[in-house]
Design an enzyme around this catalytic site. Sequence first.
Site, PDB file in Angstrom:
ATOM      1  N   ASN A 163       0.857  -1.191   0.000  1.00  0.00           N
ATOM      2  CA  ASN A 163       0.000   0.000   0.000  1.00  0.00           C
ATOM      3  C   ASN A 163       0.886   1.231   0.000  1.00  0.00           C
ATOM      4  OD1 ASN A 163      -2.884  -1.035   0.313  1.00  0.00           O
ATOM      5  ND2 ASN A 163      -1.744  -2.187   1.866  1.00  0.00           N
ATOM      6  N   GLU A 164       1.194   1.689  -1.199  1.00  0.00           N
ATOM      7  CA  GLU A 164       2.114   2.806  -1.362  1.00  0.00           C
ATOM      8  C   GLU A 164       1.416   4.110  -0.989  1.00  0.00           C
ATOM      9  OE1 GLU A 164       5.009   2.042  -1.617  1.00  0.00           O
ATOM     10  OE2 GLU A 164       5.452   0.546  -3.124  1.00  0.00           O
ATOM     11  N   PRO A 165       2.181   5.195  -0.834  1.00  0.00           N
ATOM     12  CA  PRO A 165       1.571   6.482  -0.504  1.00  0.00           C
ATOM     13  C   PRO A 165       0.377   6.773  -1.412  1.00  0.00           C
ATOM     14  CG  PRO A 165       3.947   6.677  -0.478  1.00  0.00           C
ATOM     15  CD  PRO A 165       3.647   5.286  -0.935  1.00  0.00           C
ATOM     16  N   SER A 171      -2.593   5.333  -0.761  1.00  0.00           N
ATOM     17  CA  SER A 171      -3.591   4.286  -0.493  1.00  0.00           C
ATOM     18  C   SER A 171      -4.542   4.789   0.592  1.00  0.00           C
ATOM     19  CB  SER A 171      -2.912   3.015   0.023  1.00  0.00           C
ATOM     20  OG  SER A 171      -1.964   2.560  -0.903  1.00  0.00           O
ATOM     21  N   THR A 205      10.183   2.147  -3.692  1.00  0.00           N
ATOM     22  CA  THR A 205      10.078   0.710  -3.426  1.00  0.00           C
ATOM     23  C   THR A 205      10.823  -0.077  -4.503  1.00  0.00           C
ATOM     24  OG1 THR A 205       7.957   1.005  -2.354  1.00  0.00           O
ATOM     25  CG2 THR A 205       8.393  -1.182  -3.244  1.00  0.00           C
TER      26      THR A 205
END
Length: 649
Positions: free
Chosen positions: A167-169, A171, A186
Amino acid sequence: MSFDPCTMSYQSHVEHFEKIKTLIFPSSVDACSELAQQIKGLILARQKEGRDLVLGLATGSTPVPLYRELIRIHREEKVSFRNVITFNLDEYYGINRDHPESYFRFMQDQLFDHVDIPPDHIHVPDGMVPMDDAFDSCEAFERKIADAGGIDLQILGIGSTGHIGFNEPGSTQVSRTRLVALDKVTRRDAAPDFLGEENVPRFAITMGVGTILQAREIILMAWGENKADIVAQAVEGHVTESISASFLQEHSNVRFLLDTAASSSLTRIRLPWLVGRAMWDEREIHRSIIWLAGKEKKPVLKLTDEEYNENGMGDLLTREGSAYNLNIITFNRLQHTITGWPGGKPDADDTNRPEKSEPHPKNVLIIAPEPSDAVVSMAGTMSRLVTQGHRVRVCYFTSGSLRVTDGAATRFARTLEMLSLDGEKLHGGGRDETVDRGWSEQRSFASLILNQILEKGPFGEHPAALRRLKALIRRGEARDACSVVGVHHEHIRFLDLPFYEKGRYRRFIATEEDLMMVADMLAEERPDQVYTTGSQADPSSIQAICFQLFIKALKRHENESWAKMCSIWHYRGHQKALAPHEIAMAVPMSPDQLRQKISSIGKFQVHGIPNNLSGEQDLRTAVDYDALGMAEYEAIESFERIEGLKYKR
Ligand code: PGA
């Protein structure tokens, strides 16, 4: 009363800063053995009730020590995992299950192959589902979690973007299992695993933040200094979509387990005088005054009594008399860290110098876990040591072959191929059979390498010849880099430690064989001074493994006179620059010396790029020193002191 942040009750800090229950352990192994015992208790309790335990599992280097401990519990304490159902957080999209970097394969290797969880109890998102079916597949995954009764205990790591799962920035708190694009940070972090950023998948399937928050209990683990800042933001900052781990603040049963390095940016560790009673030893006084100068944007000598009082440091004032005294002590201490003589200044009074003057010249040993490490952090210091007449030896612990791209190996093989064709044309052609055979052997070697690259594909295991060639390419770069700073190629040692040759990123394991090799090397070198790195690094990293090997190997020589006298310096530029209060030796560089350093670093073609490629950290340290009221240098390389054999982790 002494202040020990590791044992102080969480409650006394919570209302101040920490919004998540956070426990600090001396090491990841300590944290994981406690957690593994908790999991064992849950498994056994459910067995008694005839029920299953549903675990949410994570991949990456963080949970590896937990999985090792669970395997030990299964084997030695005879605990069966037959009633365990697992759901993994995420999977790369577009790589199949036998890919060496697939999370499915990771889980088989690290846990599932070694315990008795029934295969039909194991769930890892399917990374090969066609795009059009991804939505349905994710929904089905969510349904399976619900059908299993929901997740009892979810294990998490945290990425440098603050992600949990993938869940990257951006999300949202209600996001569910879905296909996502990976953040560029990432992908950069994963570059070493995939032998180059260009090979890292662009997409992944991940449980959503909402899915994770539905677990009944959540444990997030983090190790190493690289995680310290993001952990502090998640624990102490606002809840925000830009750090998905911050959503954990909204869960009622969540704990963070940290090692000391990963806890170092928490307020209670960084600024203990703001949250309770500080210990006020020499180190703490130094740190707090440097912090105060930074906060007030003033040189140390200009700090006033009011500023001490207004910033929770009034008791220090009472104890030491006045701001004036405290300022002078700190100023002198900082000033004494600066030296142009990192190996000690011969025939000088060394009472206030970082390094002793005798013996001179010294046997200096510079340890580089990966070949690029030393020059990135200390090329300027290396150059000074050589110029000042010390016997400088550089020891590369690992070959670094995993960071050499297929492209570089292909280029080398093609050059060899062309060279052999030219050679044959010019000097061969039946005149001398031995010469002809030489050219043709060279060409066969070139085509062997080219075939091996083709056959293994971008991610496959490296056959021995290819790995060796990559190691030799790295050696060439290391020699070039050393030569820029004046270290002769005969003074370089390559240990090629076996743990690296046999391993993969995030899963290296050192053995007695590695330790013996390091101990033997030390016995031969008998150093008076050592430079090393990795004490604060993620324990699974090459730097941390090499640091532990060095400390353990040195311990084997603790009764020898050279080991008793040896001074040990720690450089940290690769992972995270040292803060001014941590610096025990600051070696200034002129603009020309900095240029030389950058040219030395430039000899390495690296992927998974280390920091400080262009000396920014050294420039910043110089700015920090200047702001504190020291002289204004162009750049500074910095070192911590390690108290030799007394040093323990
Ligand atoms: P790591 O990854 O455990 O390898 O540091 C953690 C994550 O990205 O979640």
